[in-house]
Design an enzyme around this catalytic site. Structure first.
Site, PDB file in Angstrom:
ATOM      1  N   ASP A 137       0.834  -1.342  -0.362  1.00 48.78           N
ATOM      2  CA  ASP A 137      -0.197  -0.238   0.330  1.00 48.78           C
ATOM      3  C   ASP A 137       0.897   1.478   0.123  1.00 48.78           C
ATOM      4  O   ASP A 137       0.764   2.339   1.009  1.00 48.78           O
ATOM      5  CB  ASP A 137      -0.844   0.073   1.523  1.00 48.78           C
ATOM      6  CG  ASP A 137      -1.888   1.257   0.848  1.00 48.78           C
ATOM      7  OD1 ASP A 137      -2.338   1.834  -0.308  1.00 48.78           O
ATOM      8  OD2 ASP A 137      -3.212   1.217   1.871  1.00 48.78           O
TER       9      ASP A 137
ATOM     10  N   PHE B 223      -3.532  10.344   4.794  1.00 48.45           N
ATOM     11  CA  PHE B 223      -3.576   8.868   5.126  1.00 48.45           C
ATOM     12  C   PHE B 223      -1.806   8.249   3.971  1.00 48.45           C
ATOM     13  O   PHE B 223      -2.318   8.976   2.859  1.00 48.45           O
ATOM     14  CB  PHE B 223      -4.551   8.383   5.446  1.00 48.45           C
ATOM     15  CG  PHE B 223      -4.969   8.811   6.366  1.00 48.45           C
ATOM     16  CD1 PHE B 223      -4.964   8.466   7.567  1.00 48.45           C
ATOM     17  CD2 PHE B 223      -6.100   9.300   5.558  1.00 48.45           C
ATOM     18  CE1 PHE B 223      -6.251   8.621   8.517  1.00 48.45           C
ATOM     19  CE2 PHE B 223      -7.005   9.689   6.471  1.00 48.45           C
ATOM     20  CZ  PHE B 223      -7.122   9.150   8.444  1.00 48.45           C
TER      21      PHE B 223
END
Length: 436
Positions: free
Chosen positions: A313, A331
């Site tokens: 990710d 984030f």
């Protein structure tokens, strides 16, 4: 021609984990043997020069495959682009990466899928495969033209970064994706439950005075999508699983025969929420870091195969964005260059998980599930492979990183155990942590 002598070969596709010699010629694995001689190698070389590597004390394994990478191109090239991301990938031991669709514009057409493929080939490092969006503009309403995008090179579909809120749209996506044979990758996050939370809801969020995201924001969507996959017979892949409840739901679904796989990120296996501070924005990820109980469940789920894969990710951001106050910072962790070393140091060395299982989860399993080249060193296969030195250490300094991003919690820390040589189709692309 390459001759790797006396190296520990890990190849889950052959159920091999043993000391061997490896020969590479003409971009392919020529032979893996325990009885090669100088004379025999020269005969096989047929006059070609032989580069010999003493592999004693080192591992060689298939190039890692990352099924969850954000390359930001097109539209956010200040954070990362396909060239810089591809270079970061091979520096970290990844020879194949799957590029997520939440770019600007969103990868929701064949033309944009082909653009990403073209840029990947132009970069000339890791193999780049585009993931197409599930819905147009990732708005969660109208499905993309999946068959057309597959013909253009899409290898899966995902609105990652956004959950498909409408359950009927998700059901239809699973149905239509069956016609292509490709996976739907689900970003499991109920935004009504998550709200504007900044970290996992619990003791740590209360201590820091930050709005929390309940674990149920993930698990209720996991439960929904598992039921829809079971109902439709669709092929489902669950991204970045982070809670104990999700692991148990997936375990039970697999027992029922649901066609589902799931991934876990290195940061969720290594860190937990109680280790964060109010200024630690490099730990701010979505889904957020969970509790110690969550972390233990994820490690056990990876060990027993409930969680099939590891995926980075990789989410690059600028330092200006990440150094904002915690509630305002975006984030994400940039992790392609550090992920394998971090997993080795924090999980393999302490005996939490075996290196064999790590390689299976990061090469063979992704190749099998997504239908990709790689994940194997069977003779005749393309020589996408990594030489890993458990004794090689590196201080993660901004100047040494080749990604445009520096938002890693390992910045200015030492990681021991690194990929020191990486080949893509037999071509050496990284040596001693320098991208060639």
């Amino acid at each position: 021609m390459w001759w790797l002598k006396d190296v520990w070969v890990i190849d889950p596709s052959q159920k091999l984990s043993a000391p061997r010699d490896v020969l590479v010629k003409d971009g392919q694995v020529l032979e893996i043997s325990s009885s090669l001689t100088e004379e025999g190698v020269q005969t096989k070389a047929q006059g070609e020069s032989v580069d010999t590597i003493d592999g004693k004390g080192k591992f060689v394994f298939p190039g890692l495959i990352d099924v969850h990478t954000h390359l930001r191109e097109p539209g956010q090239e200040d954070k990362e682009d396909i060239l810089s991301g591809s270079r970061a990938a091979v520096r970290g031991g990844f020879t194949t990466i799957l590029a997520m669709a939440n770019t600007q514009p969103v990868i929701d057409s064949r033309a944009l899928v082909e653009f990403v493929r073209m840029q990947g080939k132009r970069a000339g490092y890791a193999h780049i495969h585009p993931i197409g969006a599930v819905t147009k503009g990732m708005q969660g309403a109208e499905l993309v033209e999946m068959s057309n995008m597959k013909e253009g090179g899409a290898v899966a579909f995902s609105d990652d970064g956004k959950n498909i809120h409408n359950a009927e749209v998700m059901r239809l996506a699973l149905e239509y994706a069956k016609l292509t044979g490709l996976l739907i990758i689900s970003h499991c996050e109920d935004k009504d439950l998550a709200g504007d939370g900044q970290m996992r809801r619990g003791v740590a969020s209360a201590r820091m005075g930050l709005k929390g995201i309940p674990a149920s924001a993930e698990s209720v969507i996991v439960a929904r999508d598992l039921q829809l996959a079971e109902e439709t017979g669709g092929r489902l892949h669950l991204a970045h699983i982070s809670t104990v409840e999700s692991v148990e739901l997936i375990r039970r679904a697999k027992e029922r025969g649901v066609d589902v796989t799931a991934e876990v990120n290195p940061h969720h296996l290594i860190f937990c929420d109680e280790e964060m501070g109010i200024t630690d924005t490099f730990f701010k990820v979505n889904p957020p870091l969970g509790s110690r109980v969550d972390r233990e469940a994820l490690i056990e789920g990876l060990r027993d195969g409930t969680l099939d894969m590891i995926a980075t990710d990789h989410a690059p951001h600028t330092l200006a964005e990440k150094t904002r106050p915690f509630a305002e910072a975006p984030f994400g962790i940039a992790s392609l260059e550090t992920a394998l070393s971090a997993v080795w140091q924090h999980l393999v060395v302490p005996g939490r998980i075996s290196m064999d299982r790590v390689i299976e989860a990061w090469s063979f399993s992704p190749a099998q599930r997504f239908g990709l080249q790689g994940g194997s060193l069977v003779p005749g296969s393309p020589a996408d492979m990594v030489l890993f030195d458990p004794e090689f250490s590196e201080v993660i300094e901004p100047a040494t990183l080749v990604s445009k991003a520096r938002n890693t919690p390992f910045l200015n820390k030492t990681l021991q155990g690194c990929p020191v040589m990486v080949w893509v189709e037999g071509r050496l692309v990284q040596k001693n942590r320098t991208v060639l």
